[in-house]
Design a protein around this motif. Structure first.
Motif, mmCIF file in Angstrom:
data_model
loop_
_atom_site.group_PDB
_atom_site.id
_atom_site.type_symbol
_atom_site.label_atom_id
_atom_site.label_comp_id
_atom_site.label_asym_id
_atom_site.label_seq_id
_atom_site.Cartn_x
_atom_site.Cartn_y
_atom_site.Cartn_z
ATOM 1 N N LYS A 54 -10.322 -6.563 -5.870
ATOM 2 C CA LYS A 54 -10.054 -7.377 -4.662
ATOM 3 C C LYS A 54 -10.843 -6.857 -3.454
ATOM 4 O O LYS A 54 -10.283 -6.265 -2.524
ATOM 5 C CB LYS A 54 -8.554 -7.389 -4.346
ATOM 6 C CG LYS A 54 -7.677 -7.876 -5.491
ATOM 7 C CD LYS A 54 -7.519 -9.386 -5.444
ATOM 8 C CE LYS A 54 -6.401 -9.867 -6.350
ATOM 9 N NZ LYS A 54 -6.711 -9.761 -7.793
ATOM 10 N N LEU B 250 -9.422 -9.151 1.411
ATOM 11 C CA LEU B 250 -9.018 -8.167 2.429
ATOM 12 C C LEU B 250 -8.207 -8.810 3.542
ATOM 13 O O LEU B 250 -7.321 -8.187 4.116
ATOM 14 C CB LEU B 250 -10.260 -7.472 3.017
ATOM 15 C CG LEU B 250 -10.921 -6.326 2.232
ATOM 16 C CD1 LEU B 250 -10.355 -4.998 2.673
ATOM 17 C CD2 LEU B 250 -10.851 -6.468 0.742
ATOM 18 N N LEU C 246 -4.803 -9.167 2.102
ATOM 19 C CA LEU C 246 -4.121 -7.866 2.049
ATOM 20 C C LEU C 246 -3.782 -7.335 3.450
ATOM 21 O O LEU C 246 -3.263 -6.235 3.595
ATOM 22 C CB LEU C 246 -4.995 -6.838 1.303
ATOM 23 C CG LEU C 246 -5.168 -7.043 -0.202
ATOM 24 C CD1 LEU C 246 -6.256 -6.117 -0.750
ATOM 25 C CD2 LEU C 246 -3.856 -6.814 -0.946
ATOM 26 N N VAL D 14 -5.752 -6.273 5.729
ATOM 27 C CA VAL D 14 -6.546 -5.111 6.125
ATOM 28 C C VAL D 14 -7.488 -5.501 7.260
ATOM 29 O O VAL D 14 -7.748 -4.704 8.156
ATOM 30 C CB VAL D 14 -7.342 -4.556 4.919
ATOM 31 C CG1 VAL D 14 -8.350 -3.512 5.360
ATOM 32 C CG2 VAL D 14 -6.390 -3.967 3.883
ATOM 33 N N TRP E 168 -2.072 2.356 16.230
ATOM 34 C CA TRP E 168 -1.164 3.028 15.295
ATOM 35 C C TRP E 168 -0.362 2.000 14.493
ATOM 36 O O TRP E 168 -0.252 2.089 13.269
ATOM 37 C CB TRP E 168 -0.257 3.997 16.054
ATOM 38 C CG TRP E 168 0.950 4.476 15.314
ATOM 39 C CD1 TRP E 168 2.248 4.337 15.719
ATOM 40 C CD2 TRP E 168 1.008 5.182 14.065
ATOM 41 N NE1 TRP E 168 3.090 4.908 14.791
ATOM 42 C CE2 TRP E 168 2.360 5.429 13.768
ATOM 43 C CE3 TRP E 168 0.033 5.611 13.154
ATOM 44 C CZ2 TRP E 168 2.776 6.091 12.614
ATOM 45 C CZ3 TRP E 168 0.442 6.270 12.001
ATOM 46 C CH2 TRP E 168 1.802 6.504 11.741
ATOM 47 N N TYR F 163 -2.407 0.392 11.661
ATOM 48 C CA TYR F 163 -2.637 1.167 10.436
ATOM 49 C C TYR F 163 -1.330 1.519 9.739
ATOM 50 O O TYR F 163 -1.293 1.663 8.519
ATOM 51 C CB TYR F 163 -3.498 2.394 10.750
ATOM 52 C CG TYR F 163 -4.917 1.959 11.028
ATOM 53 C CD1 TYR F 163 -5.761 1.616 9.978
ATOM 54 C CD2 TYR F 163 -5.383 1.776 12.327
ATOM 55 C CE1 TYR F 163 -7.038 1.127 10.220
ATOM 56 C CE2 TYR F 163 -6.648 1.296 12.584
ATOM 57 C CZ TYR F 163 -7.474 0.967 11.528
ATOM 58 O OH TYR F 163 -8.720 0.461 11.755
ATOM 59 N N LYS F 164 -0.278 1.669 10.524
ATOM 60 C CA LYS F 164 1.024 2.003 9.950
ATOM 61 C C LYS F 164 1.488 0.937 8.967
ATOM 62 O O LYS F 164 2.084 1.237 7.943
ATOM 63 C CB LYS F 164 2.033 2.163 11.094
ATOM 64 C CG LYS F 164 3.306 2.857 10.680
ATOM 65 C CD LYS F 164 4.140 3.247 11.880
ATOM 66 C CE LYS F 164 4.975 2.089 12.358
ATOM 67 N NZ LYS F 164 6.032 2.516 13.282
ATOM 68 N N ILE G 148 -0.275 -1.069 7.085
ATOM 69 C CA ILE G 148 -1.111 -1.379 5.907
ATOM 70 C C ILE G 148 -0.576 -0.677 4.669
ATOM 71 O O ILE G 148 -0.393 0.539 4.649
ATOM 72 C CB ILE G 148 -2.590 -0.995 6.147
ATOM 73 C CG1 ILE G 148 -3.181 -1.775 7.330
ATOM 74 C CG2 ILE G 148 -3.410 -1.271 4.884
ATOM 75 C CD1 ILE G 148 -4.637 -1.448 7.635
ATOM 76 N N GLY G 149 -0.367 -1.449 3.631
ATOM 77 C CA GLY G 149 0.145 -0.886 2.391
ATOM 78 C C GLY G 149 1.198 -1.789 1.801
ATOM 79 O O GLY G 149 1.724 -2.666 2.483
ATOM 80 N N ASP G 150 1.500 -1.586 0.551
ATOM 81 C CA ASP G 150 2.497 -2.397 -0.133
ATOM 82 C C ASP G 150 3.473 -1.449 -0.812
ATOM 83 O O ASP G 150 3.106 -0.706 -1.714
ATOM 84 C CB ASP G 150 1.798 -3.287 -1.166
ATOM 85 C CG ASP G 150 2.790 -4.238 -1.823
ATOM 86 O OD1 ASP G 150 4.008 -4.094 -1.603
ATOM 87 O OD2 ASP G 150 2.334 -5.125 -2.570
ATOM 88 N N ILE G 151 4.700 -1.458 -0.299
ATOM 89 C CA ILE G 151 5.675 -0.459 -0.721
ATOM 90 C C ILE G 151 6.960 -1.121 -1.172
ATOM 91 O O ILE G 151 7.402 -2.100 -0.590
ATOM 92 C CB ILE G 151 5.971 0.496 0.463
ATOM 93 C CG1 ILE G 151 4.793 1.445 0.650
ATOM 94 C CG2 ILE G 151 7.243 1.275 0.260
ATOM 95 C CD1 ILE G 151 4.659 1.924 2.052
ATOM 96 N N ASN G 152 7.542 -0.559 -2.206
ATOM 97 C CA ASN G 152 8.844 -1.011 -2.659
ATOM 98 C C ASN G 152 9.880 -0.018 -2.155
ATOM 99 O O ASN G 152 9.960 1.097 -2.658
ATOM 100 C CB ASN G 152 8.839 -1.089 -4.194
ATOM 101 C CG ASN G 152 10.198 -1.452 -4.756
ATOM 102 O OD1 ASN G 152 11.125 -1.752 -4.016
ATOM 103 N ND2 ASN G 152 10.294 -1.410 -6.071
ATOM 104 N N GLU G 153 10.608 -0.440 -1.136
ATOM 105 C CA GLU G 153 11.599 0.450 -0.545
ATOM 106 C C GLU G 153 12.993 -0.112 -0.780
ATOM 107 O O GLU G 153 13.478 -0.929 0.011
ATOM 108 C CB GLU G 153 11.337 0.627 0.961
ATOM 109 C CG GLU G 153 12.302 1.606 1.592
ATOM 110 C CD GLU G 153 11.823 2.136 2.944
ATOM 111 O OE1 GLU G 153 10.997 1.488 3.578
ATOM 112 O OE2 GLU G 153 12.291 3.221 3.328
ATOM 113 N N PRO G 154 13.644 0.315 -1.864
ATOM 114 C CA PRO G 154 14.987 -0.182 -2.133
ATOM 115 C C PRO G 154 15.905 0.197 -0.976
ATOM 116 O O PRO G 154 15.796 1.298 -0.431
ATOM 117 C CB PRO G 154 15.404 0.552 -3.413
ATOM 118 C CG PRO G 154 14.137 1.114 -3.988
ATOM 119 C CD PRO G 154 13.225 1.334 -2.829
ATOM 120 N N LEU H 31 19.868 4.145 -2.035
ATOM 121 C CA LEU H 31 19.318 5.166 -2.939
ATOM 122 C C LEU H 31 19.817 5.005 -4.370
ATOM 123 O O LEU H 31 20.949 4.691 -4.584
ATOM 124 C CB LEU H 31 19.703 6.552 -2.439
ATOM 125 C CG LEU H 31 19.002 6.996 -1.163
ATOM 126 C CD1 LEU H 31 19.527 8.341 -0.707
ATOM 127 C CD2 LEU H 31 17.496 7.075 -1.363
#
Ligand SMILES: [Zn+2]
Lengths: 321, 280
Positions: A248, A254, A257, A259, A306, A309-310, A312-318, A321
């Motif tokens: 990609k 981009l 995404l 970016v 900040w 850039y903070k 940017i990203g792909d996160i799995n945050e359940p 816990l």
């Protein structure tokens, strides 16, 4: 000799055929205007089909085209009063990066970019646009100067990557790139980056931690070259075409995404077909971009950088816990 | 928390692992990657995975590292629950992640949190090269950036141990941008006067070496660690020249002025304590 790209071959062949028929018409009494007309319509459709449906690998080829405009071409078309300055004051002058001051719409700016050559001789001088640490340190020196004199910074990104060499490692290639990333985060002036060709990994990023990042439509930006990825994944660099899709790396990818900010359109067939028109397309985006950033107060500018850039990203945050 | 981990580790010890098959004879014994001599695994572990004979520093899991440095019971982990997605729908990526989670018992290639080193508070991030070669994707970048931000907000120093092959290919440009994200976070920390100690362990290369790993107030390395930007093979192909044996080792980087000091694992806690103390 014009470089012919693989996917353009059907267009070139058809065009040659039309030229041939035209020649026959001129040289003889046959009236082939009807045939020529049909073929020209077919060419129009074929061009639309091919250029309207470029595959990632096609765009890689355009981004690498030997005639593709370089940083110095755009500097000439977009800015006035450009003066290039040299050297990092530590080791030497790396000509794979050009750097200097200019005016844009009357406003003083600092402009920095990777610089490829368009032929072998130039490419040797420019190290094929792959910088050593001294290139990044020259860029940093000029960015600090821009910060001191409150000039916005415009960078052009166009490199296969930082040079993978012995001397480059000895002189701290990693440190030079890392320092630029960090320092760029803290400058009080507006910063705009435009990817004009290949954006090759950390060596590209080292000029690219900006407030706005734009890409020419057919440029690429990637963590690793398609060939490199193919070699790692399938032990076969010939699978680069497949890797170009998986990674990609196109402007459209981009943008999706999140970016980059804007995709700058290219003339049909690529920037090399019409450098002036391409510069006009860039001018439009750059003008708007700089106008927006000029209006933001320093503190907010840094905070926004900040935030940019903070996220940017792909996160799995359940949530639990 | 560390206790949990140890019980887990025991459970894993009897399960044959693919990684183990390649590297070392499974079971009681372990072959030193330096001198090739055979040692009791227990003996090696007790010596912090440093060869008692030749001093070779073997890889260390993130939790073992934390246990070797922080005061007993002082570690509080952050963001343990973060998991990677497959943003590019990259072929086989999920499978690889699942396998590494099972193999290592951690969710991603870095463990972050805070604790005490001989009574001194510090934030800490430790990469674990057993997980996807310690490569940095969205989650690694996010956890490192959050740890740096926490350190800044809590006015605490941060120590980061790196062990990474670079940016994670399977997350494409998102991985690349984690270099920016972490570096911007470091800039904010430095700007606020925060202390950052970077310790590079074997290996620290590519995108991690070219971002936060090189941005410490102090940049250290463990003996023999591979540290560099480009890979040896690529450099050799590019310059058509064979590289010296010690190329890109910690000692090579020291000689070329790229790091502050090479610190043997057994001296690590003592020296870090002194530095933290001097910055109190
Ligand atoms: Zn040994």
């Amino acid at each position: 000799m014009k470089q012919v790209l693989e996917f353009e071959k059907p267009i070139i062949e058809l065009r040659e055929k039309i030229d041939e028929l035209k020649k026959i018409t001129v040289d003889s009494d046959f009236d082939l205007s009807k045939e020529i007309n049909t073929l020209e319509q077919r060419l129009e459709k074929l061009e639309g089909d091919i250029y309207g449906n470029l595959k990632p690998w096609d765009r890689v080829q355009i981004a690498r085209h030997t005639d593709r405009p370089t940083t110095l071409d755009y500097i000439e078309n977009l800015f006035t009063d450009f003066i290039e300055f040299h050297g990092d004051r530590l080791f030497g002058d790396d000509e794979s990066i050009v750097s200097g001051i200019a005016k844009y719409e009357g406003q003083p700016i600092t402009v920095i970019g990777h610089q490829r050559g368009k032929n072998t001789k130039e490419n040797i001088r420019r190290n094929f646009g792959s910088p050593h640490p001294e290139g990044y340190r020259k860029a940093l020196r000029h960015m600090k100067q821009a910060n001191k004199f409150n000039r916005p910074i415009v960078t052009f990104i166009d490199t296969k990557g930082a040079y993978p060499g012995k001397a480059a490692e000895e002189r701290g290639q990693s440190e030079a790139i890392a320092r630029n990333l960090m320092e760029m985060a803290g400058f009080n002036v507006p910063m705009i980056s435009i990817v004009i060709g290949e954006g090759g990994s950390g060596g590209a990023l080292a000029l690219g931690v900006s407030d706005h990042i734009h890409m020419l439509e057919n440029s690429t930006y990637s963590v690793i070259s398609p060939e490199g990825a193919a070699a790692l994944l399938w032990k076969d660099s010939k699978q680069a075409q497949k890797a170009a899709e998986s990674l990609k790396i196109t402007s459209y990818d981009l943008k999706e995404l999140k970016v980059i900010d804007e995709i700058i359109p290219e003339p049909r067939g690529g920037a090399h077909r019409d450098v002036l028109l391409q510069s006009q397309f860039m001018d439009k985006v750059l003008k708007e971009s700089l106008k927006q950033l000029n209006e933001i107060k320093t503190e907010e500018l840094l905070e926004k950088r900040w935030e940019k850039y903070k996220q940017i990203g792909d996160i799995n945050e359940p949530s639990s816990l | 928390m560390l206790k949990d981990f140890f019980s887990k580790k025991k459970k894993y010890a009897s399960i044959p692992r693919e990684e183990a098959k390649q590297d070392v004879p499974e079971g009681l014994m372990q072959k030193c990657q330096g001198c090739q001599k055979i040692f009791y695994r227990k003996e090696m572990a007790k010596n912090l995975n440093v060869c008692p004979e030749c001093g070779h520093h073997h890889q260390m899991s993130a939790y073992d590292r934390i246990e070797s440095l922080l005061d007993y019971g002082s570690f509080i982990e952050w963001d343990k629950h973060l998991l990677s997605n497959n943003p590019l729908a990259f072929p086989d990526y999920e499978k690889k992640l699942e396998k590494d989670i099972e193999k290592t018992g951690i969710n991603e290639a870095v463990v972050t949190g805070k604790g005490k080193v001989n009574g001194l508070d510090t934030a800490i991030a430790v990469m674990d090269s057993r997980f996807r070669m310690g490569s940095m994707g969205s989650v690694v970048g996010e956890k490192v950036a959050r740890a740096i931000e926490n350190a800044r907000i809590e006015s605490m120093p941060i120590i980061i141990f790196t062990a990474s092959g670079g940016a994670r290919m399977q997350e494409g440009a998102l991985s690349l941008m984690q270099m920016s994200k972490t570096s911007v976070a470091i800039q904010r920390l430095h700007n606020a006067g925060g202390l950052f100690i970077s310790v590079m362990t074997n290996p620290t290369t590519g995108g991690v070496s070219a971002s936060f790993a090189s941005l410490g107030d102090y940049n250290f390395a463990e003996p023999g660690a591979l540290i560099g930007f480009a890979g040896r093979r690529i450099i050799e192909q590019t310059i058509r020249e064979k590289l010296p044996e010690d190329f890109q080792t910690a000692e090579f980087q020291l000689k070329h002025g790229q790091i502050d000091k090479v610190i043997p694992r057994h001296d690590m806690k003592r020296i870090l304590t002194t530095i933290l103390d001097i910055h109190q």
